[in-house]
Design a protein around this motif. Structure first.
Motif: not given
Ligand code: IMP
Ligand code: MG
Length: 177
Positions: A75, A68-69, A130, A152, A98-106, A157-158
């Motif tokens: 994203s 997704s990234y 986040k 981060v 998962d490592d991180i919840l950002d937009t939530g799409r994954t 996380l990369d």
């Molecule tokens: P989402 O689908 O936007 O919630 O994002 C999920 C994916 O985006 C995560 O599994 C991460 O791989 C990546 N991601 C989101 N935020 C970060 C960040 O701050 N650092 C590194 N990877 C991130």
């Protein structure tokens, strides 16, 4: 690598203490029996290895590659399933990591797929969440730490494929991006 880090947000010891509690909660919440754990690669690898060794029950561990990234800081908006096969989850209790919840799409896309595949209970655990308004309306059942809306790295996380092996979560220096 340390030279590229502006500041450490969450150090190793604090992460490990938090994982003890998350593992206890998971062990307590799921009904008895074998659990299917799905690790979202590659970000959740380090978190999963440390968390799962603390869960004292039978687990079947599966991995899933989703994108997704695409390596950068933004994203992309859609989630691609990169594996040919999807784990067998019909009628099973599933813990998604998962490592991180950002937009939530994954998490939203994978949870939906798990339900389509007939999974029974699906719960999600993330190391980080986040604090922001999410594009997809999901939250995790287990969250290690809430952080601000900043990029981060470390502990899985990369940034462009690097920094995953840092033992802590930190913020990159401007000069490193
Ligand atoms: P989402 O689908 O936007 O919630 O994002 C999920 C994916 O985006 C995560 O599994 C991460 O791989 C990546 N991601 C989101 N935020 C970060 C960040 O701050 N650092 C590194 N990877 C991130
Ligand atoms: Mg990633």
């Amino acid at each position: 690598m340390r030279d590229d880090i502006e500041r450490i947000l969450i150090d190793e010891e604090i992460i490990e203490r938090r994982l003890d509690h998350m593992a206890e909660e998971i062990e307590r919440d799921f009904p008895a029996g074998t659990l299917v754990v799905i690790i979202l690669l590659k970000g959740a690898l380090v978190f999963a290895a440390d968390l799962l060794r603390r869960v004292p029950r039978q687990l079947e561990i599966e991995c899933l590659n989703v994108a997704s990234y695409h390596g950068g800081m933004e994203s992309s908006g859609n989630v691609d399933f990169l594996d040919r096969h999807f784990p067998e989850v019909k009628g099973r209790d599933v813990l998604l990591l998962d490592d991180i919840l950002d937009t939530g799409r994954t998490i939203a896309a994978v949870s939906e797929r798990l339900r389509e595949e007939g999974a029974n209970a699906v719960r999600t655990a993330v190391l980080l969440a986040k604090d922001k308004t999410r594009a997809a309306d999901v939250e995790a059942d287990y969250t290690g730490f809430e952080i601000g809306d900043e990029f981060v790295v470390g502990y899985g996380l990369d940034y462009q494929g690097r920094y995953r092996n840092l033992p802590y979560v930190g913020v990159l220096k401007r000069s490193a991006v």
